[in-house]
Design an enzyme around this catalytic site. Structure first.
Site, PDB file in Angstrom:
ATOM      1  N   ASP A  12       0.871  -1.185   0.000  1.00 38.69           N
ATOM      2  CA  ASP A  12       0.000   0.000   0.000  1.00 38.69           C
ATOM      3  C   ASP A  12       0.903   1.228   0.000  1.00 38.69           C
ATOM      4  O   ASP A  12       2.121   1.116   0.167  1.00 38.69           O
ATOM      5  CB  ASP A  12      -0.884  -0.011   1.266  1.00 38.69           C
ATOM      6  CG  ASP A  12      -1.788   1.214   1.347  1.00 38.69           C
ATOM      7  OD1 ASP A  12      -2.396   1.577   0.326  1.00 38.69           O
ATOM      8  OD2 ASP A  12      -1.874   1.833   2.430  1.00 38.69           O
ATOM      9  N   SER A  13       0.272   2.407  -0.118  1.00 35.10           N
ATOM     10  CA  SER A  13       1.052   3.649  -0.040  1.00 35.10           C
ATOM     11  C   SER A  13       1.535   3.913   1.386  1.00 35.10           C
ATOM     12  O   SER A  13       2.419   4.734   1.581  1.00 35.10           O
ATOM     13  CB  SER A  13       0.179   4.813  -0.501  1.00 35.10           C
ATOM     14  OG  SER A  13      -0.943   4.929   0.345  1.00 35.10           O
ATOM     15  N   TYR A  44      -1.005   8.400  -2.535  1.00 38.01           N
ATOM     16  CA  TYR A  44      -1.065   8.086  -3.964  1.00 38.01           C
ATOM     17  C   TYR A  44      -2.313   8.739  -4.599  1.00 38.01           C
ATOM     18  O   TYR A  44      -2.359   8.931  -5.801  1.00 38.01           O
ATOM     19  CB  TYR A  44      -1.207   6.572  -4.174  1.00 38.01           C
ATOM     20  CG  TYR A  44       0.058   5.760  -4.032  1.00 38.01           C
ATOM     21  CD1 TYR A  44       1.255   6.322  -3.590  1.00 38.01           C
ATOM     22  CD2 TYR A  44       0.039   4.406  -4.371  1.00 38.01           C
ATOM     23  CE1 TYR A  44       2.393   5.535  -3.475  1.00 38.01           C
ATOM     24  CE2 TYR A  44       1.181   3.621  -4.265  1.00 38.01           C
ATOM     25  CZ  TYR A  44       2.357   4.184  -3.816  1.00 38.01           C
ATOM     26  OH  TYR A  44       3.477   3.404  -3.721  1.00 38.01           O
ATOM     27  N   GLY A  45      -3.301   9.004  -3.752  1.00 38.20           N
ATOM     28  CA  GLY A  45      -4.638   9.357  -4.240  1.00 38.20           C
ATOM     29  C   GLY A  45      -4.747  10.645  -5.023  1.00 38.20           C
ATOM     30  O   GLY A  45      -5.742  10.884  -5.693  1.00 38.20           O
ATOM     31  N   CYS A  75      -4.268  -1.587  -1.966  1.00 36.89           N
ATOM     32  CA  CYS A  75      -4.419  -0.150  -2.184  1.00 36.89           C
ATOM     33  C   CYS A  75      -5.406   0.015  -3.332  1.00 36.89           C
ATOM     34  O   CYS A  75      -5.163  -0.489  -4.442  1.00 36.89           O
ATOM     35  CB  CYS A  75      -3.059   0.437  -2.558  1.00 36.89           C
ATOM     36  SG  CYS A  75      -3.136   2.152  -3.084  1.00 36.89           S
ATOM     37  N   ASN A  76      -6.514   0.675  -3.059  1.00 32.99           N
ATOM     38  CA  ASN A  76      -7.525   0.869  -4.101  1.00 32.99           C
ATOM     39  C   ASN A  76      -6.991   1.737  -5.236  1.00 32.99           C
ATOM     40  O   ASN A  76      -7.312   1.520  -6.398  1.00 32.99           O
ATOM     41  CB  ASN A  76      -8.768   1.539  -3.522  1.00 32.99           C
ATOM     42  CG  ASN A  76      -9.561   0.624  -2.623  1.00 32.99           C
ATOM     43  OD1 ASN A  76     -10.576   0.088  -3.010  1.00 32.99           O
ATOM     44  ND2 ASN A  76      -9.094   0.436  -1.402  1.00 32.99           N
ATOM     45  N   THR A  77      -6.188   2.737  -4.876  1.00 26.62           N
ATOM     46  CA  THR A  77      -5.695   3.669  -5.897  1.00 26.62           C
ATOM     47  C   THR A  77      -4.794   2.931  -6.887  1.00 26.62           C
ATOM     48  O   THR A  77      -4.949   3.077  -8.104  1.00 26.62           O
ATOM     49  CB  THR A  77      -4.940   4.833  -5.220  1.00 26.62           C
ATOM     50  OG1 THR A  77      -5.794   5.387  -4.218  1.00 26.62           O
ATOM     51  CG2 THR A  77      -4.566   5.901  -6.211  1.00 26.62           C
ATOM     52  N   GLU A 154      -2.836   8.639   8.488  1.00 27.39           N
ATOM     53  CA  GLU A 154      -1.372   8.503   8.580  1.00 27.39           C
ATOM     54  C   GLU A 154      -0.828   9.243   9.804  1.00 27.39           C
ATOM     55  O   GLU A 154       0.175   8.856  10.374  1.00 27.39           O
ATOM     56  CB  GLU A 154      -0.694   9.030   7.299  1.00 27.39           C
ATOM     57  CG  GLU A 154      -0.886   8.138   6.074  1.00 27.39           C
ATOM     58  CD  GLU A 154      -0.026   6.860   6.077  1.00 27.39           C
ATOM     59  OE1 GLU A 154       1.072   6.875   6.630  1.00 27.39           O
ATOM     60  OE2 GLU A 154      -0.498   5.851   5.507  1.00 27.39           O
ATOM     61  N   CYS A 186     -10.988   2.783   0.158  1.00 26.66           N
ATOM     62  CA  CYS A 186      -9.573   3.107   0.365  1.00 26.66           C
ATOM     63  C   CYS A 186      -9.178   2.320   1.598  1.00 26.66           C
ATOM     64  O   CYS A 186      -9.911   2.327   2.602  1.00 26.66           O
ATOM     65  CB  CYS A 186      -9.407   4.604   0.601  1.00 26.66           C
ATOM     66  SG  CYS A 186      -7.751   5.056   1.171  1.00 26.66           S
ATOM     67  N   THR A 187      -8.049   1.634   1.521  1.00 26.90           N
ATOM     68  CA  THR A 187      -7.710   0.729   2.622  1.00 26.90           C
ATOM     69  C   THR A 187      -7.378   1.458   3.931  1.00 26.90           C
ATOM     70  O   THR A 187      -7.315   0.839   4.985  1.00 26.90           O
ATOM     71  CB  THR A 187      -6.543  -0.193   2.214  1.00 26.90           C
ATOM     72  OG1 THR A 187      -5.455   0.613   1.754  1.00 26.90           O
ATOM     73  CG2 THR A 187      -6.963  -1.156   1.122  1.00 26.90           C
ATOM     74  N   HIS A 188      -7.190   2.763   3.849  1.00 25.39           N
ATOM     75  CA  HIS A 188      -6.997   3.531   5.090  1.00 25.39           C
ATOM     76  C   HIS A 188      -8.312   3.698   5.869  1.00 25.39           C
ATOM     77  O   HIS A 188      -8.302   3.870   7.080  1.00 25.39           O
ATOM     78  CB  HIS A 188      -6.472   4.936   4.786  1.00 25.39           C
ATOM     79  CG  HIS A 188      -4.998   4.996   4.468  1.00 25.39           C
ATOM     80  ND1 HIS A 188      -4.473   4.514   3.293  1.00 25.39           N
ATOM     81  CD2 HIS A 188      -3.958   5.498   5.181  1.00 25.39           C
ATOM     82  CE1 HIS A 188      -3.157   4.726   3.291  1.00 25.39           C
ATOM     83  NE2 HIS A 188      -2.826   5.316   4.421  1.00 25.39           N
TER      84      HIS A 188
END
Ligand code: DGL
Length: 273
Positions: A12-13, A44-45, A75-77, A154, A186-188
């Site tokens: 992921d980012s 990344y988004g 990561c969806n992006t 983050e 979004c995985t966040h």
């Protein structure tokens, strides 16, 4: 050809992919995992497809240097913008998170109205809406980009007044669309699930694509005869974490959300791959 005992690569980012790691670790406890978080280049988004594809290509090369047997794009992006690059570069089976999340939402909705919250890049790609349309013509998808959620997560502001305020600002218009299902695209975002739930209300079901992704991964490994059937001992370090910056901060965050001793996190120079 990789063997069954080789690790799974997840990336992921940043810390968001840990929500996918968590599901995979529970579903497939005998699997070894190498996790990479691109903490030097998050988010990344808001980046272009070319940039995200270049980053993803480097990460695939890094994970393959660790001899992974499969790669999960947590990561969806990157799933939305870079799958072509990832599949072209990867010699091992790959799995993205969008289709599993979309399928799960299509099964969950009763009134056919599905919301998706994600990064600007994922929403801009229309990938969820386009794929969900293939699952049912009557399904109506409303997308909403929530760009401030990733930096808030983050920074570790998981339960914070600021996050509450931002969530209200982003989500109010979705409530008005009468959706009964909302994809955390979004995985966040599962890390601020409680806040999102509070704002959306009890009637809206939240879909975390990570659950379905872990099940899909099990199927993918089985189909490729790559499921590890040897028990791995508790003492053996099954999980390895790498980041492109801020290893100590990542390690502390990871330890706070995963009830497993995160032994060590190493920083690597991802630009070298
Ligand atoms: N967690 C990622 C996603 O699922 C990336 C978020 C970001 O870096 O902007 O989209």
């Amino acid at each position: 050809m990789p063997n069954k005992t080789a690790p799974i690569g997840i990336f992921d980012s940043g810390v968001g992919g840990l929500t996918v790691f968590r599901e995979i670790m529970h579903k497939l406890p005998d699997e070894r995992i190498v996790y990479f978080g691109d903490t030097a280049r998050v988010p990344y988004g808001n980046k272009s497809p070319e940039t995200v594809a270049r980053y993803a290509g480097q990460i695939v090369r890094f994970l393959e240097s660790k001899r992974v047997k499969a790669i999960v794009v947590a990561c969806n992006t990157a799933s939305a913008l870079a799958m072509e690059e990832i599949e072209a570069r990867s010699a091992v089976p790959t799995l993205e998170v969008i289709k599993p999340g979309a399928r799960s939402a299509a099964r969950t909705t009763s009134n056919g109205r599905i919301g998706v919250i994600a990064t600007e890049a994922t929403i801009g790609s229309n990938i969820y809406a386009n794929y969900i349309k293939t699952l049912g013509e009557n399904l109506i998808v409303t997308g909403k980009a929530c760009p401030l959620f990733v930096p808030l997560v983050e920074e570790g502001l998981l339960n914070d007044r600021v996050t509450d305020e931002v969530a209200k600002r982003y989500l109010t218009e979705l409530i008005e669309t009468d959706i009964d299902t909302l994809i955390l695209g979004c995985t966040h975002y599962p890390l601020i699930r409680e806040t999102i739930k509070r704002v959306m209300g009890e009637k809206v079901k939240l879909v975390n694509p990570a659950h379905e992704t872990a099940s899909e991964l099990e199927k993918l490994l089985k189909a490729n005869c790559l499921l590890n059937d040897e028990e791995t001992s508790e003492s053996e370090s099954k999980y390895h974490f790498y980041v492109s910056d801020g290893a100590e901060k990542f390690k502390q965050f990871a330890a706070s959300i995963i009830k497993y001793g995160i032994l060590a996190t190493k920083t690597i120079n991802i630009e070298a791959y």
